[in-house]
Motif scaffolding. Structure first.
Motif, PDB file in Angstrom:
ATOM      1  N   UNK A   1       4.510  13.443   4.680  1.00 56.64           N
ATOM      2  CA  UNK A   1       5.666  12.691   4.182  1.00 56.64           C
ATOM      3  C   UNK A   1       5.218  11.597   3.229  1.00 56.64           C
ATOM      4  N   UNK A   2       5.870  11.518   2.076  1.00 58.08           N
ATOM      5  CA  UNK A   2       5.565  10.511   1.066  1.00 58.08           C
ATOM      6  C   UNK A   2       6.795   9.637   0.846  1.00 58.08           C
ATOM      7  N   UNK A   3       6.626   8.330   0.975  1.00 55.48           N
ATOM      8  CA  UNK A   3       7.734   7.404   0.780  1.00 55.48           C
ATOM      9  C   UNK A   3       7.993   7.164  -0.707  1.00 55.48           C
TER      10      UNK A   3
ATOM     11  N   UNK B   1       0.811  -1.221   0.000  1.00 53.60           N
ATOM     12  CA  UNK B   1       0.000   0.000   0.000  1.00 53.60           C
ATOM     13  C   UNK B   1       0.845   1.272   0.000  1.00 53.60           C
ATOM     14  N   UNK B   2       2.188   1.130  -0.083  1.00 52.81           N
ATOM     15  CA  UNK B   2       3.048   2.306  -0.154  1.00 52.81           C
ATOM     16  C   UNK B   2       3.592   2.764   1.180  1.00 52.81           C
ATOM     17  N   UNK B   3       3.121   2.176   2.263  1.00 46.30           N
ATOM     18  CA  UNK B   3       3.653   2.533   3.574  1.00 46.30           C
ATOM     19  C   UNK B   3       4.966   1.783   3.815  1.00 46.30           C
ATOM     20  N   UNK B   4       5.742   2.313   4.742  1.00 41.90           N
ATOM     21  CA  UNK B   4       7.020   1.702   5.097  1.00 41.90           C
ATOM     22  C   UNK B   4       7.088   1.627   6.616  1.00 41.90           C
ATOM     23  N   UNK B   5       7.503   0.489   7.135  1.00 44.59           N
ATOM     24  CA  UNK B   5       7.629   0.302   8.575  1.00 44.59           C
ATOM     25  C   UNK B   5       9.003  -0.264   8.884  1.00 44.59           C
ATOM     26  N   UNK B   6       9.288  -0.436  10.161  1.00 43.08           N
ATOM     27  CA  UNK B   6      10.570  -0.982  10.570  1.00 43.08           C
ATOM     28  C   UNK B   6      11.163  -0.203  11.731  1.00 43.08           C
ATOM     29  N   UNK B   7      12.334  -0.606  12.161  1.00 43.18           N
ATOM     30  CA  UNK B   7      12.963  -0.015  13.343  1.00 43.18           C
ATOM     31  C   UNK B   7      13.192   1.480  13.208  1.00 43.18           C
TER      32      UNK B   7
ATOM     33  N   UNK C   1       8.151   8.003  10.449  1.00 43.47           N
ATOM     34  CA  UNK C   1       6.805   8.292   9.956  1.00 43.47           C
ATOM     35  C   UNK C   1       5.955   8.943  11.047  1.00 43.47           C
ATOM     36  N   UNK C   2       6.046   8.444  12.260  1.00 41.25           N
ATOM     37  CA  UNK C   2       5.274   9.009  13.375  1.00 41.25           C
ATOM     38  C   UNK C   2       5.719  10.427  13.682  1.00 41.25           C
ATOM     39  N   UNK C   3       7.029  10.684  13.623  1.00 38.90           N
ATOM     40  CA  UNK C   3       7.539  12.023  13.923  1.00 38.90           C
ATOM     41  C   UNK C   3       7.047  13.038  12.895  1.00 38.90           C
ATOM     42  N   UNK C   4       7.109  12.694  11.608  1.00 39.13           N
ATOM     43  CA  UNK C   4       6.627  13.613  10.579  1.00 39.13           C
ATOM     44  C   UNK C   4       5.130  13.872  10.738  1.00 39.13           C
TER      45      UNK C   4
END
Length: 240
Positions: free
Chosen positions: A63-65, A41-47, A53-56
């Motif tokens: 923010x767009x990945x 879906x275009x999202x990015x997760x990880x350490x 992402x949460x900070x932006x």
């Protein structure tokens, strides 16, 4: 003449760098689990990705990945624009052309990997290992392994094999004896072992007594990203 409350509010928002319509950045990434893991879906997760992402979002910056090879990310940031990379090490050279957030993650101590069967002998000295005659060290182009390892590698005369491949492919190069040693974060190595056809016995882990701490990772943005945005980000980063 009295200043209206509405005008005072606008001036406050401008001075403090609060969220405004149109604040938007592109976040570059390349697939690098467990730090950066893209989804359909275009999202990015990880350490590092999840913290960024949460900070932006909390800072009110859209923010767009965008997935992009690492070297192209570096080139794009040098060109300027509202662009950032996520999870990079801060180095003096990079600070000359980029802005950095507070740390968003700290690695476990970096380990060395060699082909299986090499006795590690407990904690070793980085300097002594790199002084091994005819040692071929595999490194990623334009990549930083942290201040101490970067400085040690700079003192090597020859014996460095440079690649643009990702770490999963670098493991294959090491396994295929195209090099003798590579550096990697321990959490990344463990993740790759769970996802690959290799077994831990295929590699020897080297732990270095003179590398006691892992390096901090940051959000690195081009100089065109306003300093006020970086301060807003820092207020929303709560990594310890």
């Amino acid at each position: 003449m009295a200043v209206s409350r509405k005008l005072l509010c606008c001036l406050f928002l401008l001075c403090c760098g609060a969220a405004r319509a149109g604040d938007s950045v592109t976040l570059y990434y390349n697939e690098r689990p467990p730090y950066l893991i893209g989804a359909p879906d275009g999202t990015v997760s990880g350490l590092t990705a999840s913290v960024a992402a949460q900070a932006f979002k909390a800072a009110g910056i859209d923010a767009h990945w965008q997935r992009m090879p690492y070297n192209r990310q570096v080139e794009s940031l040098r060109e300027g624009g509202a662009r950032c990379m996520v999870g990079t090490f801060k180095t003096p050279e990079r600070e000359r052309h980029a802005r950095f957030s507070k740390p968003i993650y700290r690695d476990l101590p970096t380990i060395g990997l060699m082909r299986g069967g090499v006795a590690s002998g407990g904690r070793l000295s980085l300097q002594r290992v790199l002084a091994t005659p005819d040692l071929r060290v595999l490194v990623k182009e334009n990549y930083s392994y942290g201040r101490d390892i970067d400085a040690a590698l700079a003192r090597i005369h020859g014996g460095v094999v440079v690649t643009t491949a990702e770490n999963v492919n670098m493991l294959a190069m090491l396994y295929g004896q195209r090099a003798d040693l590579m550096f990697i974060g321990e959490e990344e190595f463990q993740y790759l072992m769970r996802q690959s056809t290799y077994a831990e016995k295929d590699f020897s882990l080297l732990r270095f007594a003179d590398l006691p701490k892992g390096e901090a990772r940051h959000i690195m943005c081009s100089m065109d990203v306003p300093e006020a945005w970086m301060r807003r980000l820092d207020r929303e980063i709560h990594f310890e």
